[in-house]
Design a protein around this motif. Sequence first.
Motif, PDB file in Angstrom:
ATOM      1  N   LEU A   1      -8.964  -7.250   4.274  1.00  0.00           N
ATOM      2  CA  LEU A   1      -9.653  -7.012   3.466  1.00  0.00           C
ATOM      3  C   LEU A   1      -9.521  -7.887   2.361  1.00  0.00           C
ATOM      4  O   LEU A   1     -10.229  -8.681   1.432  1.00  0.00           O
ATOM      5  CB  LEU A   1      -9.767  -5.347   2.805  1.00  0.00           C
ATOM      6  CG  LEU A   1     -10.701  -4.980   1.739  1.00  0.00           C
ATOM      7  CD1 LEU A   1     -12.138  -5.422   1.976  1.00  0.00           C
ATOM      8  CD2 LEU A   1     -10.325  -3.737   1.026  1.00  0.00           C
ATOM      9  N   THR A   2      -8.100  -8.052   1.866  1.00  0.00           N
ATOM     10  CA  THR A   2      -7.698  -8.651   0.701  1.00  0.00           C
ATOM     11  C   THR A   2      -7.308 -10.052   0.957  1.00  0.00           C
ATOM     12  O   THR A   2      -7.066 -10.744  -0.028  1.00  0.00           O
ATOM     13  CB  THR A   2      -6.558  -8.042   0.106  1.00  0.00           C
ATOM     14  OG1 THR A   2      -5.528  -7.923   0.957  1.00  0.00           O
ATOM     15  CG2 THR A   2      -7.071  -6.359  -0.198  1.00  0.00           C
ATOM     16  N   GLY A   3      -6.799 -10.384   2.224  1.00  0.00           N
ATOM     17  CA  GLY A   3      -6.326 -11.824   2.497  1.00  0.00           C
ATOM     18  C   GLY A   3      -5.040 -12.049   2.137  1.00  0.00           C
ATOM     19  O   GLY A   3      -4.351 -13.022   2.159  1.00  0.00           O
ATOM     20  N   LEU A   4      -4.345 -10.585   1.900  1.00  0.00           N
ATOM     21  CA  LEU A   4      -2.687 -10.653   1.237  1.00  0.00           C
ATOM     22  C   LEU A   4      -2.034  -9.793   2.288  1.00  0.00           C
ATOM     23  O   LEU A   4      -2.431  -8.965   2.938  1.00  0.00           O
ATOM     24  CB  LEU A   4      -2.750  -9.873   0.122  1.00  0.00           C
ATOM     25  CG  LEU A   4      -3.333 -10.479  -1.048  1.00  0.00           C
ATOM     26  CD1 LEU A   4      -3.239  -9.526  -2.376  1.00  0.00           C
ATOM     27  CD2 LEU A   4      -2.911 -11.691  -1.485  1.00  0.00           C
ATOM     28  N   PRO A   5      -0.825 -10.464   2.830  1.00  0.00           N
ATOM     29  CA  PRO A   5       0.019  -9.744   3.696  1.00  0.00           C
ATOM     30  C   PRO A   5       0.431  -8.643   2.999  1.00  0.00           C
ATOM     31  O   PRO A   5       0.572  -8.487   1.931  1.00  0.00           O
ATOM     32  CB  PRO A   5       1.329 -10.672   3.820  1.00  0.00           C
ATOM     33  CG  PRO A   5       1.115 -11.577   2.594  1.00  0.00           C
ATOM     34  CD  PRO A   5      -0.274 -11.737   2.331  1.00  0.00           C
ATOM     35  N   CYS A   6       0.407  -7.336   3.885  1.00  0.00           N
ATOM     36  CA  CYS A   6       0.607  -6.128   3.389  1.00  0.00           C
ATOM     37  C   CYS A   6       1.793  -5.057   3.850  1.00  0.00           C
ATOM     38  O   CYS A   6       1.897  -5.322   5.190  1.00  0.00           O
ATOM     39  CB  CYS A   6      -0.557  -5.270   3.423  1.00  0.00           C
ATOM     40  SG  CYS A   6      -0.444  -3.573   2.632  1.00  0.00           S
ATOM     41  N   ARG A   7       2.711  -4.608   3.114  1.00  0.00           N
ATOM     42  CA  ARG A   7       3.363  -3.746   3.737  1.00  0.00           C
ATOM     43  C   ARG A   7       3.136  -2.251   3.242  1.00  0.00           C
ATOM     44  O   ARG A   7       2.475  -2.160   2.159  1.00  0.00           O
ATOM     45  CB  ARG A   7       4.995  -3.870   3.337  1.00  0.00           C
ATOM     46  CG  ARG A   7       5.375  -3.632   1.907  1.00  0.00           C
ATOM     47  CD  ARG A   7       6.781  -4.085   1.500  1.00  0.00           C
ATOM     48  NE  ARG A   7       7.344  -3.614   0.420  1.00  0.00           N
ATOM     49  CZ  ARG A   7       8.079  -2.777   0.201  1.00  0.00           C
ATOM     50  NH1 ARG A   7       8.685  -1.977   0.889  1.00  0.00           N
ATOM     51  NH2 ARG A   7       8.655  -2.379  -1.249  1.00  0.00           N
TER      52      ARG A   7
ATOM     53  N   PRO B   1       1.755   3.470  14.865  1.00  0.00           N
ATOM     54  CA  PRO B   1       0.099   3.010  14.971  1.00  0.00           C
ATOM     55  C   PRO B   1      -0.666   3.166  13.879  1.00  0.00           C
ATOM     56  O   PRO B   1      -1.328   2.194  13.470  1.00  0.00           O
ATOM     57  CB  PRO B   1      -0.465   3.595  16.236  1.00  0.00           C
ATOM     58  CG  PRO B   1       0.740   4.279  17.315  1.00  0.00           C
ATOM     59  CD  PRO B   1       1.900   4.616  16.107  1.00  0.00           C
ATOM     60  N   GLU B   2      -0.656   4.087  13.122  1.00  0.00           N
ATOM     61  CA  GLU B   2      -1.453   4.499  12.073  1.00  0.00           C
ATOM     62  C   GLU B   2      -1.029   3.447  10.955  1.00  0.00           C
ATOM     63  O   GLU B   2      -1.820   2.775  10.261  1.00  0.00           O
ATOM     64  CB  GLU B   2      -1.278   5.796  11.481  1.00  0.00           C
ATOM     65  CG  GLU B   2      -1.780   6.948  12.320  1.00  0.00           C
ATOM     66  CD  GLU B   2      -1.649   8.369  11.767  1.00  0.00           C
ATOM     67  OE1 GLU B   2      -2.351   9.010  11.670  1.00  0.00           O
ATOM     68  OE2 GLU B   2      -0.318   8.527  11.251  1.00  0.00           O
ATOM     69  N   ALA B   3       0.281   3.305  10.679  1.00  0.00           N
ATOM     70  CA  ALA B   3       0.680   2.281   9.652  1.00  0.00           C
ATOM     71  C   ALA B   3       0.266   0.716  10.205  1.00  0.00           C
ATOM     72  O   ALA B   3      -0.121  -0.013   9.202  1.00  0.00           O
ATOM     73  CB  ALA B   3       2.389   2.136   9.710  1.00  0.00           C
TER      74      ALA B   3
ATOM     75  N   LEU C   1       0.950  -1.160   0.172  1.00  0.00           N
ATOM     76  CA  LEU C   1       0.062  -0.081   0.113  1.00  0.00           C
ATOM     77  C   LEU C   1       0.933   1.124   0.060  1.00  0.00           C
ATOM     78  O   LEU C   1       1.514   1.513   0.989  1.00  0.00           O
ATOM     79  CB  LEU C   1      -0.860  -0.083   1.182  1.00  0.00           C
ATOM     80  CG  LEU C   1      -2.071   0.935   1.170  1.00  0.00           C
ATOM     81  CD1 LEU C   1      -1.773   2.276   1.339  1.00  0.00           C
ATOM     82  CD2 LEU C   1      -2.966   1.046  -0.254  1.00  0.00           C
ATOM     83  N   ARG C   2       0.944   1.838  -1.138  1.00  0.00           N
ATOM     84  CA  ARG C   2       1.815   3.158  -1.314  1.00  0.00           C
ATOM     85  C   ARG C   2       0.731   4.292  -1.062  1.00  0.00           C
ATOM     86  O   ARG C   2      -0.304   4.431  -1.233  1.00  0.00           O
ATOM     87  CB  ARG C   2       2.328   3.073  -2.728  1.00  0.00           C
ATOM     88  CG  ARG C   2       3.035   2.071  -3.148  1.00  0.00           C
ATOM     89  CD  ARG C   2       2.883   1.870  -4.589  1.00  0.00           C
ATOM     90  NE  ARG C   2       3.507   0.537  -5.122  1.00  0.00           N
ATOM     91  CZ  ARG C   2       2.942  -0.252  -5.944  1.00  0.00           C
ATOM     92  NH1 ARG C   2       1.973   0.404  -6.981  1.00  0.00           N
ATOM     93  NH2 ARG C   2       3.175  -1.388  -6.448  1.00  0.00           N
ATOM     94  N   TYR C   3       1.352   5.394  -0.401  1.00  0.00           N
ATOM     95  CA  TYR C   3       0.617   6.440  -0.050  1.00  0.00           C
ATOM     96  C   TYR C   3       1.235   7.758  -0.125  1.00  0.00           C
ATOM     97  O   TYR C   3       2.617   7.590   0.356  1.00  0.00           O
ATOM     98  CB  TYR C   3      -0.275   6.428   1.499  1.00  0.00           C
ATOM     99  CG  TYR C   3       0.812   6.221   2.606  1.00  0.00           C
ATOM    100  CD1 TYR C   3       0.951   7.521   3.123  1.00  0.00           C
ATOM    101  CD2 TYR C   3       1.461   5.037   2.881  1.00  0.00           C
ATOM    102  CE1 TYR C   3       1.796   7.276   4.304  1.00  0.00           C
ATOM    103  CE2 TYR C   3       2.383   4.827   4.017  1.00  0.00           C
ATOM    104  CZ  TYR C   3       2.509   6.083   4.882  1.00  0.00           C
ATOM    105  OH  TYR C   3       3.575   6.100   5.829  1.00  0.00           O
ATOM    106  N   THR C   4       0.807   8.843  -0.229  1.00  0.00           N
ATOM    107  CA  THR C   4       1.402   9.979   0.368  1.00  0.00           C
ATOM    108  C   THR C   4       0.392  10.880   1.482  1.00  0.00           C
ATOM    109  O   THR C   4      -0.838  10.316   1.672  1.00  0.00           O
ATOM    110  CB  THR C   4       1.021  11.117  -0.976  1.00  0.00           C
ATOM    111  OG1 THR C   4      -0.062  11.573  -1.219  1.00  0.00           O
ATOM    112  CG2 THR C   4       1.787  10.662  -2.100  1.00  0.00           C
TER     113      THR C   4
END
Length: 430
Positions: free
Chosen positions: A397-403, A385-387, A372-375
């Motif tokens: 939501l996706t069932g995928l491990p996320c960074r 905590p937000e991250a 998940l890329r974000y500005t």
Amino acid sequence: MDGQPSRPGQPTADIVNRIRDIPIYRASIERGHFPILDKPEIAHGFPDNWMTPVLADALAAGKAEYVLSTGTNHARMQIIRPPYFLLDSYYQLWSEHPDISDTWHDGCQRVSLTTVLATEHVARVNARKRGEPADAAPGSVPDLDDRRLDDRTCYVNLRLDPALWDRDDVERMLAEIRTAQQAHPQGRYHLDCSGYHLAHLVRKATDWGLWDRFPQPASIVHAYEYTPVNVRRFLHEHFACPVIDLFGSTELGYLYYSDRDGRYHPYLDKMSVELIPVVPGSEIFSMIVSSVRNPYMPLIRYRSGDCARTLDGTPDPAKIARFCGREKELLTSAHGRGPVAQGDLDDRVGAASPRIFVHQLGVHGDRAGAELRYTTFDGEPLTAPEAAALRAGVEDLTGLPCRDVHRVHLPIGKSGKYAWLDRDGAVPGR
């Protein structure tokens, strides 16, 4: 044709009589059943599959024209419609909207802050009217008069990526907005925008000490693409006037509008809507539209490609709570909980932190994980905590491990709109 057809999914006898001479519908009329009409069928054999003597005469007289539908990240579709069809739909809705009709009737100028493609289109049309080359010389800046669609509307953006506007860009646009404001006796104007573009302008005007040069609009409409919950929140924080969403398309005109509190209301003039689950059991619905609003290319049971959710999960088009993205962009979840729409991811992002501005989900080709890329609005990375909340929300939501990956810039697409999903798992940025 307001409301729903007498037989679920099928046109009334009056509508059948209106379309009887159109080749694409002849087989359906003979069978007495109209299947769902998809975009490839519209394009196959175009324009002969739509041609009637009435349409041929309208094209010859300039009462109908060929245009391309607006595309975000998909192929554009050629259609036939009356000149200014979408603009007329916009103006009619603006003039009747319960929260902002006063700015229409008060004669407010409309300043449009949206994709550079829209600005360039207006400039080309005006150049052709003057008998000049449609394509301006490289590096030239069309005058404001050259970017005026009519006596009510002008376009101000001249750059593809609003994140790359420099101070000169911002000062010019603010000056042009003030020109529209000062043209009104009470200093009122209507701001039409892409939510992202307006948020970028607010950020830059604030960061560069130019906020006091930004005249407060009397009403705002964002109508060009999906506007994330954080962007809507950001706009409401900076503007006291009604901020309204319009939902529609080039080929259909506008179908729904939000009120100042974010609730959606149907605006089904000469049209009806069916909602069909995108997969059995899903509460994400595909929108199937029947419309004779465009007399030269009426669309019967047309799959618009848009998805919606309703207040109670039932397929009632009067209960649409949100428009949640495009059907072609649905992501299949890895844990078998059904498809994921742009709006579903947006909800998780907004719940994790209101500071997230632009975001994009990258899914690796092997679906082993997501990124998940974000500005952010303030340019700073999320707190720990937000991250953590962001990663957990995406994974659930996706069932995928996320960074999570903080970027100072995520580039906009060549259409001037952002892509929320990157299935290749990699996108340039910094």
